[in-house]
Design a protein around this motif. Sequence first.
Motif, PDB file in Angstrom:
ATOM      1  N   UNK A  59       0.829  -1.201   0.000  1.00  0.00           N
ATOM      2  CA  UNK A  59       0.000   0.000   0.000  1.00  0.00           C
ATOM      3  C   UNK A  59       0.868   1.257   0.000  1.00  0.00           C
ATOM      4  N   UNK A  60       1.985   1.225   0.747  1.00  0.00           N
ATOM      5  CA  UNK A  60       2.895   2.374   0.770  1.00  0.00           C
ATOM      6  C   UNK A  60       3.487   2.628  -0.606  1.00  0.00           C
ATOM      7  N   UNK A  61       3.843   1.550  -1.328  1.00  0.00           N
ATOM      8  CA  UNK A  61       4.388   1.711  -2.678  1.00  0.00           C
ATOM      9  C   UNK A  61       3.357   2.343  -3.613  1.00  0.00           C
ATOM     10  N   UNK A  62       2.093   1.950  -3.463  1.00  0.00           N
ATOM     11  CA  UNK A  62       1.032   2.540  -4.283  1.00  0.00           C
ATOM     12  C   UNK A  62       0.847   4.015  -3.940  1.00  0.00           C
ATOM     13  N   UNK A  63       0.918   4.350  -2.651  1.00  0.00           N
ATOM     14  CA  UNK A  63       0.787   5.752  -2.255  1.00  0.00           C
ATOM     15  C   UNK A  63       1.971   6.585  -2.749  1.00  0.00           C
ATOM     16  N   UNK A 213       6.188  -5.702  -7.674  1.00  0.00           N
ATOM     17  CA  UNK A 213       5.558  -5.107  -8.863  1.00  0.00           C
ATOM     18  C   UNK A 213       5.152  -3.667  -8.578  1.00  0.00           C
ATOM     19  N   UNK A 214       4.542  -3.420  -7.418  1.00  0.00           N
ATOM     20  CA  UNK A 214       4.124  -2.059  -7.080  1.00  0.00           C
ATOM     21  C   UNK A 214       5.340  -1.147  -6.916  1.00  0.00           C
ATOM     22  N   UNK A 215       6.419  -1.677  -6.369  1.00  0.00           N
ATOM     23  CA  UNK A 215       7.642  -0.877  -6.237  1.00  0.00           C
ATOM     24  C   UNK A 215       8.224  -0.536  -7.600  1.00  0.00           C
ATOM     25  N   UNK A 216       8.124  -1.462  -8.556  1.00  0.00           N
ATOM     26  CA  UNK A 216       8.607  -1.177  -9.909  1.00  0.00           C
ATOM     27  C   UNK A 216       7.770  -0.082 -10.571  1.00  0.00           C
ATOM     28  N   UNK A 218       6.241   2.317  -8.925  1.00  0.00           N
ATOM     29  CA  UNK A 218       6.667   3.554  -8.255  1.00  0.00           C
ATOM     30  C   UNK A 218       8.024   4.012  -8.783  1.00  0.00           C
ATOM     31  N   UNK A 219       8.936   3.053  -9.024  1.00  0.00           N
ATOM     32  CA  UNK A 219      10.254   3.400  -9.552  1.00  0.00           C
ATOM     33  C   UNK A 219      10.149   4.026 -10.935  1.00  0.00           C
ATOM     34  N   UNK A 220       9.228   3.510 -11.755  1.00  0.00           N
ATOM     35  CA  UNK A 220       9.014   4.097 -13.079  1.00  0.00           C
ATOM     36  C   UNK A 220       8.531   5.535 -12.963  1.00  0.00           C
ATOM     37  N   UNK A 221       7.659   5.807 -11.979  1.00  0.00           N
ATOM     38  CA  UNK A 221       7.166   7.166 -11.782  1.00  0.00           C
ATOM     39  C   UNK A 221       8.268   8.074 -11.241  1.00  0.00           C
ATOM     40  N   UNK A 222       9.139   7.539 -10.392  1.00  0.00           N
ATOM     41  CA  UNK A 222      10.280   8.320  -9.911  1.00  0.00           C
ATOM     42  C   UNK A 222      11.170   8.721 -11.080  1.00  0.00           C
ATOM     43  N   UNK A 223      11.473   7.749 -11.934  1.00  0.00           N
ATOM     44  CA  UNK A 223      12.312   8.025 -13.110  1.00  0.00           C
ATOM     45  C   UNK A 223      11.659   9.075 -14.011  1.00  0.00           C
ATOM     46  N   UNK A 224      10.353   8.910 -14.268  1.00  0.00           N
ATOM     47  CA  UNK A 224       9.639   9.866 -15.118  1.00  0.00           C
ATOM     48  C   UNK A 224       9.638  11.259 -14.499  1.00  0.00           C
ATOM     49  N   UNK A 225       9.421  11.337 -13.188  1.00  0.00           N
ATOM     50  CA  UNK A 225       9.391  12.640 -12.514  1.00  0.00           C
ATOM     51  C   UNK A 225      10.730  13.356 -12.626  1.00  0.00           C
ATOM     52  N   UNK A 226      11.820  12.612 -12.425  1.00  0.00           N
ATOM     53  CA  UNK A 226      13.152  13.218 -12.510  1.00  0.00           C
ATOM     54  C   UNK A 226      13.466  13.672 -13.928  1.00  0.00           C
ATOM     55  N   UNK A 227      13.120  12.853 -14.915  1.00  0.00           N
ATOM     56  CA  UNK A 227      13.396  13.218 -16.303  1.00  0.00           C
ATOM     57  C   UNK A 227      12.560  14.419 -16.736  1.00  0.00           C
ATOM     58  N   UNK A 228      11.297  14.436 -16.343  1.00  0.00           N
ATOM     59  CA  UNK A 228      10.438  15.558 -16.706  1.00  0.00           C
ATOM     60  C   UNK A 228      10.922  16.846 -16.060  1.00  0.00           C
TER      61      UNK A 228
END
Length: 394
Positions: A59-63, A213-216, A218-228
């Motif tokens: 749930x934390x990873x989803x949040x 899977x949920x952590x992956x 979240x990791x994709x969103x972290x990567x996208x946020x940094x690149x954007x």
Amino acid sequence: MSKHSPAQLVTDNTNKKWSISLTAVVGLIFVAYKYILPSADPAVQSAFNAWLPLTSLGEAAVFVLMALGLNIVVGYAGLLDLGYVAFWALGGYVAGWLMSGFWFERNINIFGNPPRGMPEGIHLNFLLVMVAAGIFTAIWGVIIGAPTLRLKSDYLALVTLGFGEIIPQVFLNGEDIAGHNWTNGTKGITPIDNIRIGGAQFGPFDLAPKFLIYCLLAAAMIFLSLRLRDGRLGRAWLAIREDELAASMMGVPLMRTKLAAYAVGAISGGVGGAAFTTLVNGVFAERFNFAISIIILSMVVLGGMGNVWGVTVGAVLLSWINSTGLVQIGNVINEAAGTKINFPSYNFLIFGLLLVLMMLFRREGFIPEARIRMVMHEEDLDEVEFVAHKEGSK
């Protein structure tokens, strides 16, 4: 000779350290629950399951995923959104529609994994549903944002609050809309198909793989946020946040840039809602209340608005406190003091006090963004410079 500025090199180094640290933590948790704890002493298993249950960690990873999306809207573009739960609801119902037997008159299966004996309904693969949830919520982000993003500050907050209240109510009362059952009303949509990726299938009790899977995601969103943030669009968002008038005078298309922020934030919220549906094995309209929007906004503000790593830490901490921490800390305090206080019932009181204390003593958050920290302490810096100038003139 390096083409990057010293500040960029420092930022890259910080991002690398955070990435390695979080990857190591996730890897340790996965290995512990998958391979070590099953054969560990029962007391150790009980302690881990009490303080760090995999359900709460998933749930934390989803949040984290959803807080990062709201951080783009609020932290990057400076658009106060009080109705973010609407995108969570939209994404959740996309998963409910496309990964269950809800549409029982259909019989569609595209690499899905329906429960045994339930072939009816629409059963799409988990990854396809994540894409569908992102696209669907992005479209709704543009639909909602187009007429509202012309407003500013308090007016924008009130309108987003309105949409955040309207959409969950539509789902709550959607059992009979024009003679059709769209949401199953208060009964919700359950069960949800098991996750299937390639040849691997993960049921409701395969929590360790699902956590990964949920952590992956979240990791994709972290990567996208940094690149954007480092790209042209991210700089345009930051310019609007700092001074909208100056940004428009410099050629930044305000409406298009704001809509882009709202759409990207909506995608993250929608994917998070769909992922959460697979975690709890159902989608229920009563979950999508205003309090969720406030909790996610608190994660962004307390963690460090505009800072990806700060928001990540804030989301993990507040999610854990809300789901597990208050219960376990309360049990420890009650046992030590001989009291019987129900600490989880005071969660909003505790969150409120925490917000008040943070606004008084650390307005920029736990791990602040450099620009916001400078703005927050601009008066202090001016006072220090004034005193230094006065002392130097003597």
